[in-house]
Motif scaffolding. Sequence first.
Motif, PDB file in Angstrom:
ATOM      1  N   GLN A 103       8.242  -0.301  -0.794  1.00 22.24           N
ATOM      2  CA  GLN A 103       8.327   0.859  -1.682  1.00 22.24           C
ATOM      3  C   GLN A 103       6.976   1.163  -2.329  1.00 22.24           C
ATOM      4  O   GLN A 103       6.614   2.320  -2.495  1.00 22.24           O
ATOM      5  CB  GLN A 103       9.378   0.650  -2.782  1.00 22.24           C
ATOM      6  CG  GLN A 103      10.786   0.555  -2.266  1.00 22.24           C
ATOM      7  CD  GLN A 103      11.160  -0.859  -1.835  1.00 22.24           C
ATOM      8  OE1 GLN A 103      10.338  -1.769  -1.778  1.00 22.24           O
ATOM      9  NE2 GLN A 103      12.425  -1.046  -1.499  1.00 22.24           N
ATOM     10  N   LEU A 104       6.242   0.128  -2.696  1.00 22.44           N
ATOM     11  CA  LEU A 104       4.928   0.343  -3.305  1.00 22.44           C
ATOM     12  C   LEU A 104       3.915   0.839  -2.280  1.00 22.44           C
ATOM     13  O   LEU A 104       3.077   1.690  -2.595  1.00 22.44           O
ATOM     14  CB  LEU A 104       4.434  -0.941  -3.968  1.00 22.44           C
ATOM     15  CG  LEU A 104       5.253  -1.405  -5.172  1.00 22.44           C
ATOM     16  CD1 LEU A 104       4.727  -2.728  -5.693  1.00 22.44           C
ATOM     17  CD2 LEU A 104       5.233  -0.357  -6.259  1.00 22.44           C
ATOM     18  N   ILE A 105       3.984   0.318  -1.068  1.00 22.41           N
ATOM     19  CA  ILE A 105       3.095   0.816  -0.016  1.00 22.41           C
ATOM     20  C   ILE A 105       3.383   2.283   0.252  1.00 22.41           C
ATOM     21  O   ILE A 105       2.467   3.094   0.402  1.00 22.41           O
ATOM     22  CB  ILE A 105       3.246  -0.019   1.267  1.00 22.41           C
ATOM     23  CG1 ILE A 105       2.776  -1.447   1.015  1.00 22.41           C
ATOM     24  CG2 ILE A 105       2.466   0.606   2.424  1.00 22.41           C
ATOM     25  CD1 ILE A 105       3.034  -2.405   2.161  1.00 22.41           C
ATOM     26  N   MET A 106       4.657   2.641   0.286  1.00 25.12           N
ATOM     27  CA  MET A 106       5.030   4.046   0.507  1.00 25.12           C
ATOM     28  C   MET A 106       4.495   4.931  -0.609  1.00 25.12           C
ATOM     29  O   MET A 106       4.021   6.043  -0.354  1.00 25.12           O
ATOM     30  CB  MET A 106       6.554   4.183   0.604  1.00 25.12           C
ATOM     31  CG  MET A 106       7.123   3.625   1.880  1.00 25.12           C
ATOM     32  SD  MET A 106       8.915   3.711   1.921  1.00 25.12           S
ATOM     33  CE  MET A 106       9.182   5.470   1.841  1.00 25.12           C
ATOM     34  N   MET A 124       6.700   1.246   7.681  1.00 26.70           N
ATOM     35  CA  MET A 124       7.001  -0.118   8.117  1.00 26.70           C
ATOM     36  C   MET A 124       5.981  -0.663   9.105  1.00 26.70           C
ATOM     37  O   MET A 124       5.871  -1.871   9.267  1.00 26.70           O
ATOM     38  CB  MET A 124       8.406  -0.203   8.710  1.00 26.70           C
ATOM     39  CG  MET A 124       9.436  -0.040   7.642  1.00 26.70           C
ATOM     40  SD  MET A 124      10.958  -0.911   7.793  1.00 26.70           S
ATOM     41  CE  MET A 124      10.668  -2.339   8.688  1.00 26.70           C
ATOM     42  N   ARG A 125       5.206   0.191   9.734  1.00 21.64           N
ATOM     43  CA  ARG A 125       4.204  -0.297  10.689  1.00 21.64           C
ATOM     44  C   ARG A 125       3.139  -1.147   9.997  1.00 21.64           C
ATOM     45  O   ARG A 125       2.429  -1.891  10.641  1.00 21.64           O
ATOM     46  CB  ARG A 125       3.559   0.857  11.444  1.00 21.64           C
ATOM     47  CG  ARG A 125       2.658   1.697  10.582  1.00 21.64           C
ATOM     48  CD  ARG A 125       2.039   2.829  11.346  1.00 21.64           C
ATOM     49  NE  ARG A 125       3.090   3.811  11.578  1.00 21.64           N
ATOM     50  CZ  ARG A 125       2.880   5.037  11.979  1.00 21.64           C
ATOM     51  NH1 ARG A 125       1.666   5.437  12.220  1.00 21.64           N
ATOM     52  NH2 ARG A 125       3.868   5.873  12.158  1.00 21.64           N
ATOM     53  N   TYR A 126       3.033  -1.038   8.685  1.00 19.80           N
ATOM     54  CA  TYR A 126       2.034  -1.785   7.936  1.00 19.80           C
ATOM     55  C   TYR A 126       2.552  -3.127   7.429  1.00 19.80           C
ATOM     56  O   TYR A 126       1.786  -3.930   6.928  1.00 19.80           O
ATOM     57  CB  TYR A 126       1.539  -0.964   6.745  1.00 19.80           C
ATOM     58  CG  TYR A 126       1.062   0.397   7.156  1.00 19.80           C
ATOM     59  CD1 TYR A 126      -0.067   0.533   7.954  1.00 19.80           C
ATOM     60  CD2 TYR A 126       1.742   1.539   6.780  1.00 19.80           C
ATOM     61  CE1 TYR A 126      -0.505   1.777   8.357  1.00 19.80           C
ATOM     62  CE2 TYR A 126       1.309   2.784   7.175  1.00 19.80           C
ATOM     63  CZ  TYR A 126       0.190   2.903   7.974  1.00 19.80           C
ATOM     64  OH  TYR A 126      -0.232   4.135   8.379  1.00 19.80           O
ATOM     65  N   VAL A 127       3.847  -3.340   7.539  1.00 22.99           N
ATOM     66  CA  VAL A 127       4.461  -4.557   7.010  1.00 22.99           C
ATOM     67  C   VAL A 127       4.822  -5.459   8.189  1.00 22.99           C
ATOM     68  O   VAL A 127       5.757  -5.186   8.921  1.00 22.99           O
ATOM     69  CB  VAL A 127       5.717  -4.224   6.177  1.00 22.99           C
ATOM     70  CG1 VAL A 127       6.352  -5.491   5.645  1.00 22.99           C
ATOM     71  CG2 VAL A 127       5.366  -3.272   5.060  1.00 22.99           C
ATOM     72  N   ALA A 185      -5.971   0.276   4.343  1.00 17.64           N
ATOM     73  CA  ALA A 185      -5.563  -0.156   3.001  1.00 17.64           C
ATOM     74  C   ALA A 185      -4.080  -0.542   2.994  1.00 17.64           C
ATOM     75  O   ALA A 185      -3.699  -1.549   2.401  1.00 17.64           O
ATOM     76  CB  ALA A 185      -5.834   0.936   1.984  1.00 17.64           C
ATOM     77  N   ALA A 186      -3.260   0.242   3.661  1.00 19.32           N
ATOM     78  CA  ALA A 186      -1.831  -0.056   3.730  1.00 19.32           C
ATOM     79  C   ALA A 186      -1.587  -1.356   4.482  1.00 19.32           C
ATOM     80  O   ALA A 186      -0.714  -2.141   4.110  1.00 19.32           O
ATOM     81  CB  ALA A 186      -1.082   1.095   4.393  1.00 19.32           C
ATOM     82  N   THR A 187      -2.363  -1.608   5.522  1.00 16.93           N
ATOM     83  CA  THR A 187      -2.228  -2.856   6.266  1.00 16.93           C
ATOM     84  C   THR A 187      -2.584  -4.051   5.390  1.00 16.93           C
ATOM     85  O   THR A 187      -1.894  -5.070   5.409  1.00 16.93           O
ATOM     86  CB  THR A 187      -3.118  -2.834   7.528  1.00 16.93           C
ATOM     87  OG1 THR A 187      -2.719  -1.732   8.338  1.00 16.93           O
ATOM     88  CG2 THR A 187      -2.979  -4.117   8.320  1.00 16.93           C
ATOM     89  N   HIS A 188      -3.631  -3.920   4.594  1.00 20.73           N
ATOM     90  CA  HIS A 188      -4.010  -5.007   3.679  1.00 20.73           C
ATOM     91  C   HIS A 188      -2.915  -5.243   2.637  1.00 20.73           C
ATOM     92  O   HIS A 188      -2.625  -6.389   2.287  1.00 20.73           O
ATOM     93  CB  HIS A 188      -5.335  -4.702   2.979  1.00 20.73           C
ATOM     94  CG  HIS A 188      -6.506  -4.759   3.901  1.00 20.73           C
ATOM     95  ND1 HIS A 188      -6.884  -5.901   4.567  1.00 20.73           N
ATOM     96  CD2 HIS A 188      -7.389  -3.805   4.267  1.00 20.73           C
ATOM     97  CE1 HIS A 188      -7.947  -5.653   5.308  1.00 20.73           C
ATOM     98  NE2 HIS A 188      -8.275  -4.378   5.146  1.00 20.73           N
ATOM     99  N   LEU A 189      -2.302  -4.172   2.158  1.00 14.14           N
ATOM    100  CA  LEU A 189      -1.201  -4.324   1.210  1.00 14.14           C
ATOM    101  C   LEU A 189      -0.023  -5.030   1.871  1.00 14.14           C
ATOM    102  O   LEU A 189       0.614  -5.897   1.271  1.00 14.14           O
ATOM    103  CB  LEU A 189      -0.773  -2.963   0.659  1.00 14.14           C
ATOM    104  CG  LEU A 189      -1.771  -2.255  -0.244  1.00 14.14           C
ATOM    105  CD1 LEU A 189      -1.280  -0.853  -0.569  1.00 14.14           C
ATOM    106  CD2 LEU A 189      -2.013  -3.046  -1.504  1.00 14.14           C
ATOM    107  N   GLY A 190       0.280  -4.664   3.109  1.00 10.74           N
ATOM    108  CA  GLY A 190       1.360  -5.319   3.841  1.00 10.74           C
ATOM    109  C   GLY A 190       1.082  -6.794   4.057  1.00 10.74           C
ATOM    110  O   GLY A 190       1.972  -7.632   3.916  1.00 10.74           O
ATOM    111  N   ASP A 191      -0.176  -7.123   4.374  1.00 11.80           N
ATOM    112  CA  ASP A 191      -0.559  -8.529   4.558  1.00 11.80           C
ATOM    113  C   ASP A 191      -0.425  -9.318   3.263  1.00 11.80           C
ATOM    114  O   ASP A 191      -0.169 -10.519   3.281  1.00 11.80           O
ATOM    115  CB  ASP A 191      -1.999  -8.632   5.061  1.00 11.80           C
ATOM    116  CG  ASP A 191      -2.165  -8.148   6.488  1.00 11.80           C
ATOM    117  OD1 ASP A 191      -1.145  -8.032   7.206  1.00 11.80           O
ATOM    118  OD2 ASP A 191      -3.317  -7.880   6.883  1.00 11.80           O
TER     119      ASP A 191
END
Length: 56
Positions: free
Chosen positions: A17-20, A32-35, A5-11
């Motif tokens: 900040q919102l992913i965190m 940051m690994r997701y962005v 889910a975090a990876t999709h948000l980063g994509d």
Amino acid sequence: MRHSAATHLGDAEVPLQLIMSKTRHKNPRTAMRYVKPGAEAIAAVTEHLAPPRRRH
């Protein structure tokens, strides 16, 4: 599940900040690994940093 889910948000270029907040990461380095910005996002940032062009 949390990581995909975090990876999709980063994509989707959701701010770090919102992913965190969503993943409950406390340290930005961990999240940051997701962005992973794409070439278009990097070009857009470069455009903002470039000095204004002169018009003749």
